[in-house]
Design a protein around this motif. Structure first.
Motif, short mmCIF file in Angstrom:
data_model
loop_
_atom_site.label_atom_id
_atom_site.label_comp_id
_atom_site.label_asym_id
_atom_site.label_seq_id
_atom_site.Cartn_x
_atom_site.Cartn_y
_atom_site.Cartn_z
N TYR A 40 0.81 -1.22 0.00
CA TYR A 40 0.00 0.00 0.00
C TYR A 40 0.85 1.27 0.00
O TYR A 40 0.42 2.32 0.47
N LYS A 72 -7.20 -4.71 8.73
CA LYS A 72 -7.99 -3.63 9.33
C LYS A 72 -7.20 -2.91 10.41
O LYS A 72 -7.20 -1.67 10.48
N VAL A 77 -7.97 -1.36 6.30
CA VAL A 77 -8.61 -2.02 5.16
C VAL A 77 -9.55 -3.10 5.68
O VAL A 77 -9.12 -4.02 6.37
N HIS A 78 -10.84 -2.99 5.32
CA HIS A 78 -11.81 -3.96 5.81
C HIS A 78 -12.50 -4.73 4.69
O HIS A 78 -13.25 -5.66 4.95
N ASP A 79 -12.30 -4.29 3.43
CA ASP A 79 -12.88 -5.04 2.31
C ASP A 79 -12.05 -4.76 1.05
O ASP A 79 -11.11 -3.96 1.05
N ASP A 81 -12.87 -3.24 -1.73
CA ASP A 81 -12.99 -1.88 -2.26
C ASP A 81 -12.01 -0.93 -1.60
O ASP A 81 -11.34 -0.13 -2.26
N ARG A 82 -11.92 -1.02 -0.27
CA ARG A 82 -10.98 -0.16 0.45
C ARG A 82 -9.54 -0.51 0.10
O ARG A 82 -8.68 0.37 -0.02
N SER A 83 -9.27 -1.80 -0.10
CA SER A 83 -7.93 -2.22 -0.49
C SER A 83 -7.55 -1.63 -1.85
O SER A 83 -6.45 -1.12 -2.04
N GLU A 85 -8.72 1.08 -3.13
CA GLU A 85 -8.52 2.51 -2.92
C GLU A 85 -7.12 2.80 -2.41
O GLU A 85 -6.47 3.76 -2.86
N ARG A 86 -6.64 1.98 -1.46
CA ARG A 86 -5.30 2.19 -0.90
C ARG A 86 -4.22 2.02 -1.97
O ARG A 86 -3.25 2.78 -2.02
N ASP A 134 -8.90 -6.69 -6.02
CA ASP A 134 -8.56 -5.31 -5.64
C ASP A 134 -7.42 -4.76 -6.50
O ASP A 134 -7.43 -3.60 -6.91
#
Length: 252
Positions: A40, A72, A77-79, A81-83, A85-86, A134
């Motif tokens: 990340y 997390k 990061v919890h899913d 989509d967030r991964s 994004e990072r 992701d």
């Protein structure tokens, strides 16, 4: 020597502590690697006009988010989509004159679902795409949002020798946009020397990519013999060479 590293699934199997007050194996590894761990994150190399962007650390491949509690606690990061994004956030700050190399533990989805595909699931007869969604999403968004050059995406995890033991995986794919996807998971990486009278020491595998002015010129699987403090090129398998060299390479 500058190096970029990303930790994989086996680097997090036994992690149970997340508070930071008591150091676990993951924390010790991260402290040892420092800024060389690019999960990340982005590493800029101004002299080379290259940037290394890291994917999701500790990936085990496929659609479930492996070690969700760990991701997390350490990265927010919890899913998936967030991964994604990072990963995208790390890439979007790349200097405009740099090319980007993505470094991930596992490759992206979308590169094939056959047993012997570069991220194909080889422990089921019917195969399946075992790439990281992701990473695929972040790559697609980056190419839509910006004009960055992404000549190379490097990963491992999915071993070259298939689970059946009698066949091998495709280790390189050239996408329609000329991004090259390279799997370097040769296992084992160390083998006894060839059975010749001169043999001694060991042979070790390296996947070597040659890049000039942001363009991949050559990729080769190489085996280097190590005898004391001496090394020698023992074997070279050319996986890719630029069109100017007249080589045929796989595409998707």
């Amino acid at each position: 020597m500058t190096k970029a590293v990303i930790l994989g699934n086996h680097d997090a199997w036994n992690t149970r502590k997340f508070s930071g007050r008591e150091k676990d194996a993951v924390q010790l590894q991260l402290e040892c690697l420092g800024d060389e761990h690019v999960g990340y994150r982005r590493m800029d190399l101004p002299m080379l006009k290259l940037s290394i962007v890291g994917g999701r650390p500790f990936s085990c491949g496929g659609r479930p988010l492996f070690r969700k509690q760990l991701l997390k606690a350490r990265y927010g990061v919890h899913d998936m989509d967030r991964s994604a994004e990072r990963i995208l956030q790390a890439a979007m700050g790349t200097p405009e004159d740099h090319s980007i190399i993505f470094l991930a533990h596992n490759g992206p989805t979308g590169l094939g679902a056959n047993v012997d595909d570069i991220c194909g699931r080889d422990w089921y007869v019917d195969g399946g795409d075992h790439g990281d969604p992701d990473l695929a999403h972040a790559l697609a968004q980056l190419k839509e949002a910006a004009s960055y050059s992404v000549p190379l995406v490097i990963f491992g995890h999915m071993h070259k020798q298939l689970a059946s033991g009698n066949a091998f995986r495709k280790m390189i794919v050239v996408g329609n946009d000329n991004t090259i996807y390279l799997n370097g998971a040769i296992v084992p990486r160390v083998r006894p020397p060839a059975l010749t009278a001169e043999s001694e020491g060991t042979s070790r595998a390296f996947t070597v990519a040659e890049i000039s002015n942001g363009t991949v010129e050559k990729i080769a699987e190489t085996w280097i013999s190590v005898i004391g403090d001496k090394t020698r090129l023992e074997e070279e398998l050319i996986l890719f060479s630029s069109p100017s060299r007249g080589s045929v390479h796989p595409s998707l």
